[in-house]
Design a protein around this motif. Structure first.
Motif, mmCIF file in Angstrom:
data_model
loop_
_atom_site.group_PDB
_atom_site.id
_atom_site.type_symbol
_atom_site.label_atom_id
_atom_site.label_comp_id
_atom_site.label_asym_id
_atom_site.label_seq_id
_atom_site.Cartn_x
_atom_site.Cartn_y
_atom_site.Cartn_z
ATOM 1 N N SER A 1 8.873 3.478 -5.923
ATOM 2 C CA SER A 1 10.277 3.163 -6.152
ATOM 3 C C SER A 1 10.970 2.818 -4.838
ATOM 4 O O SER A 1 11.756 1.867 -4.759
ATOM 5 C CB SER A 1 10.978 4.345 -6.825
ATOM 6 O OG SER A 1 12.357 4.107 -6.962
ATOM 7 N N VAL A 2 10.668 3.584 -3.793
ATOM 8 C CA VAL A 2 11.267 3.337 -2.478
ATOM 9 C C VAL A 2 10.824 1.982 -1.929
ATOM 10 O O VAL A 2 11.611 1.246 -1.315
ATOM 11 C CB VAL A 2 10.892 4.468 -1.502
ATOM 12 C CG1 VAL A 2 11.290 4.098 -0.074
ATOM 13 C CG2 VAL A 2 11.561 5.770 -1.913
ATOM 14 N N SER A 3 9.554 1.631 -2.149
ATOM 15 C CA SER A 3 9.021 0.378 -1.603
ATOM 16 C C SER A 3 9.734 -0.837 -2.170
ATOM 17 O O SER A 3 9.734 -1.913 -1.566
ATOM 18 C CB SER A 3 7.523 0.272 -1.881
ATOM 19 O OG SER A 3 7.273 0.045 -3.259
ATOM 20 N N LYS A 4 10.344 -0.699 -3.353
ATOM 21 C CA LYS A 4 11.051 -1.807 -3.995
ATOM 22 C C LYS A 4 12.528 -1.868 -3.604
ATOM 23 O O LYS A 4 13.253 -2.760 -4.058
ATOM 24 C CB LYS A 4 10.939 -1.689 -5.516
ATOM 25 C CG LYS A 4 9.519 -1.825 -6.039
ATOM 26 C CD LYS A 4 9.494 -1.705 -7.552
ATOM 27 C CE LYS A 4 8.087 -1.879 -8.091
ATOM 28 N NZ LYS A 4 8.056 -1.790 -9.571
ATOM 29 N N SER A 5 12.962 -0.921 -2.787
ATOM 30 C CA SER A 5 14.368 -0.886 -2.396
ATOM 31 C C SER A 5 14.747 -2.140 -1.605
ATOM 32 O O SER A 5 13.994 -2.608 -0.745
ATOM 33 C CB SER A 5 14.642 0.357 -1.549
ATOM 34 O OG SER A 5 15.947 0.316 -1.005
ATOM 35 N N CYS B 1 0.833 -1.204 0.000
ATOM 36 C CA CYS B 1 0.000 0.000 0.000
ATOM 37 C C CYS B 1 0.868 1.255 0.000
ATOM 38 O O CYS B 1 0.524 2.262 -0.640
ATOM 39 C CB CYS B 1 -0.928 0.000 1.221
ATOM 40 S SG CYS B 1 -2.186 -1.292 1.199
ATOM 41 N N PHE B 2 1.982 1.209 0.721
ATOM 42 C CA PHE B 2 2.929 2.318 0.749
ATOM 43 C C PHE B 2 3.369 2.662 -0.678
ATOM 44 O O PHE B 2 3.436 3.823 -1.069
ATOM 45 C CB PHE B 2 4.134 1.916 1.613
ATOM 46 C CG PHE B 2 5.236 2.931 1.684
ATOM 47 C CD1 PHE B 2 5.315 3.805 2.750
ATOM 48 C CD2 PHE B 2 6.220 2.999 0.702
ATOM 49 C CE1 PHE B 2 6.350 4.738 2.838
ATOM 50 C CE2 PHE B 2 7.248 3.922 0.777
ATOM 51 C CZ PHE B 2 7.314 4.802 1.850
ATOM 52 N N GLY B 3 3.650 1.633 -1.476
ATOM 53 C CA GLY B 3 4.116 1.852 -2.836
ATOM 54 C C GLY B 3 3.052 2.366 -3.773
ATOM 55 O O GLY B 3 3.366 2.808 -4.890
ATOM 56 N N ALA B 4 1.780 2.321 -3.344
ATOM 57 C CA ALA B 4 0.690 2.798 -4.203
ATOM 58 C C ALA B 4 0.414 4.287 -4.030
ATOM 59 O O ALA B 4 -0.417 4.850 -4.747
ATOM 60 C CB ALA B 4 -0.580 2.004 -3.903
ATOM 61 N N VAL B 5 1.113 4.945 -3.096
ATOM 62 C CA VAL B 5 0.844 6.362 -2.821
ATOM 63 C C VAL B 5 1.254 7.251 -3.997
ATOM 64 O O VAL B 5 0.499 8.086 -4.463
ATOM 65 C CB VAL B 5 1.578 6.799 -1.532
ATOM 66 C CG1 VAL B 5 1.469 8.320 -1.338
ATOM 67 C CG2 VAL B 5 1.011 6.060 -0.331
ATOM 68 N N CYS B 6 2.470 7.067 -4.484
ATOM 69 C CA CYS B 6 2.953 7.873 -5.601
ATOM 70 C C CYS B 6 4.124 7.146 -6.254
ATOM 71 O O CYS B 6 4.603 6.122 -5.738
ATOM 72 C CB CYS B 6 3.371 9.271 -5.140
ATOM 73 S SG CYS B 6 4.769 9.280 -3.980
#
Length: 374
Positions: free
Chosen positions: A36-40, A26-31
């Protein structure tokens, strides 16, 4: 006060290290930046239990998942899986077959996928008539019968696994068991067709990638090594495995570097319906050519079915049963009972982990999956 949008990537990456997989998703769905950060991979995600791929919602056609960690359902739009039957899970990727009997390999959370070539001929006597009905020998009736294509898509491939995560290595191998005899065949990126592996004696139960090799298991108690050179063939290795009772399915497990065999015992409750009553765990020692029976699995939990072997340290997850074997439906059958459960190796009892009744359908037989979006 600093706005969330002004937080640096270093701070955001640190925050994600405390998030569960659903929250990180859900964090990665914000923007776009947060995605990109969520995939780090700088801060690995918190450990997670496998998800259960449950069914396709009829109205929305979204694919429904069940998370054991928080006991919640998540419905995700994955158009590539519409109408497809899932017959394998490995390294977070799903292997799915559609009504046209074509297959794809897909990561459901990144939507990366590979289109796979037509399957090998699964029955030399197969005949397709004008009504799109397939005539093949029956697995259960002992003679010919008619299958619809909806039924055939769950029978053409009984299981598929990967040697490696395609995101980590481009030289991965897909190994399938196909047709009435669960014949092994493999495909690698760049191949135009599947390569059939010769040498099997009887129908196969399972396949596994273990310490750099593929192994296959036969119900006649033979463990095979897939020997690729000079021509792909099965070569018998290890001790013969004696099975007592009605072991309806057997699974090969890579457990902390040990090759284990899990036997699944069933009872027939109706003419063509069976239910699980227990499991045995055996270690075939390939070097000493002997067998060891395991009475527990050191507090871990196993997850068996059409997935590649999955095990977790149950002590890391409050809701996970120690020495438990989590199982899904019998492979390739639309006539199975609601047969999802946990077998407790300690007290030899079976309990439910999923409160909703689930029966196999052409697009909904449950499969275990370890999410791999990073």
């Amino acid at each position: 006060m600093v706005a969330w949008s002004d937080l640096t990537n270093d701070v955001l990456e640190h925050i994600t290290s405390f998030l569960s997989f659903p929250d990180r998703y859900c964090f990665g769905a914000v923007c776009r930046n947060w995605r990109s950060v969520s995939k780090s991979k700088r801060y690995p995600p918190t450990p997670q239990l496998p998800w259960l791929v449950v069914e396709e919602e009829k109205e929305t056609r979204k694919r429904k998942f069940y998370s054991l960690s928080d006991a919640k359902h998540y419905s995700i739009e994955i158009p590539e899986l519409h109408g497809r039957y899932i017959c394998g899970s490995s390294h977070g990727w799903l292997f799915a077959v559609d009504i046209k009997i074509t297959g794809i390999l897909i990561n459901p959370f990144t939507r990366e996928y590979f289109e796979l070539p037509p399957f090998p001929s699964y029955c030399k006597d197969a005949d397709v008539d004008d009504t799109l009905i397939e005539k093949v020998p029956s697995d259960y009736m002992g003679g010919p019968r008619n299958y619809t294509f909806e039924e055939m898509q769950i029978k053409i491939v009984s299981k598929a696994i990967l040697s490696h995560d395609p995101k980590e290595r481009s030289d991965f191998t897909v190994m399938i068991m196909f047709g009435e005899m669960n014949t092994p065949a493999f495909w690698r990126p760049g191949d135009l067709c599947w390569t059939v592996v010769d040498g099997q004696k009887g129908c196969l139960y399972d396949i596994i990638y273990f310490k750099g090799n593929f192994y296959a298991l036969s119900p006649v108690n033979v463990l095979y090594l897939v020997d690729f050179e000079p021509e792909p063939k099965l070569r018998e290795v290890g001790p013969r495995i004696e099975v007592e009772g009605f072991a309806r399915e057997q699974y090969l497990i890579d457990f902390n570097g040990n090759l284990l065999l899990t036997e699944r015992f069933c009872e027939r409750v109706e003419k063509n319906k069976i239910t699980t009553v227990g499991f045995n765990v055996i270690e075939p020692n390939l070097e000493e050519n002997i067998l060891y029976e395991w009475y527990d699995i050191d507090g871990y939990a196993l997850f068996v079915g059409r997935n590649s072997s999955i095990y977790v340290n149950a002590s890391h997850f409050p809701k996970c049963k120690k020495n438990g074997i989590y199982f899904t439906h019998i492979t390739g059958s639309l006539s199975a009972c609601d047969d999802l459960g946990i077998y407790d190796m300690t007290d030899k009892t079976i309990s439910k982990f999923y409160s909703v009744e689930v029966f196999p359908t052409p697009v909904g037989s449950p499969v275990w999956l370890t999410p791999n979006p990073w």
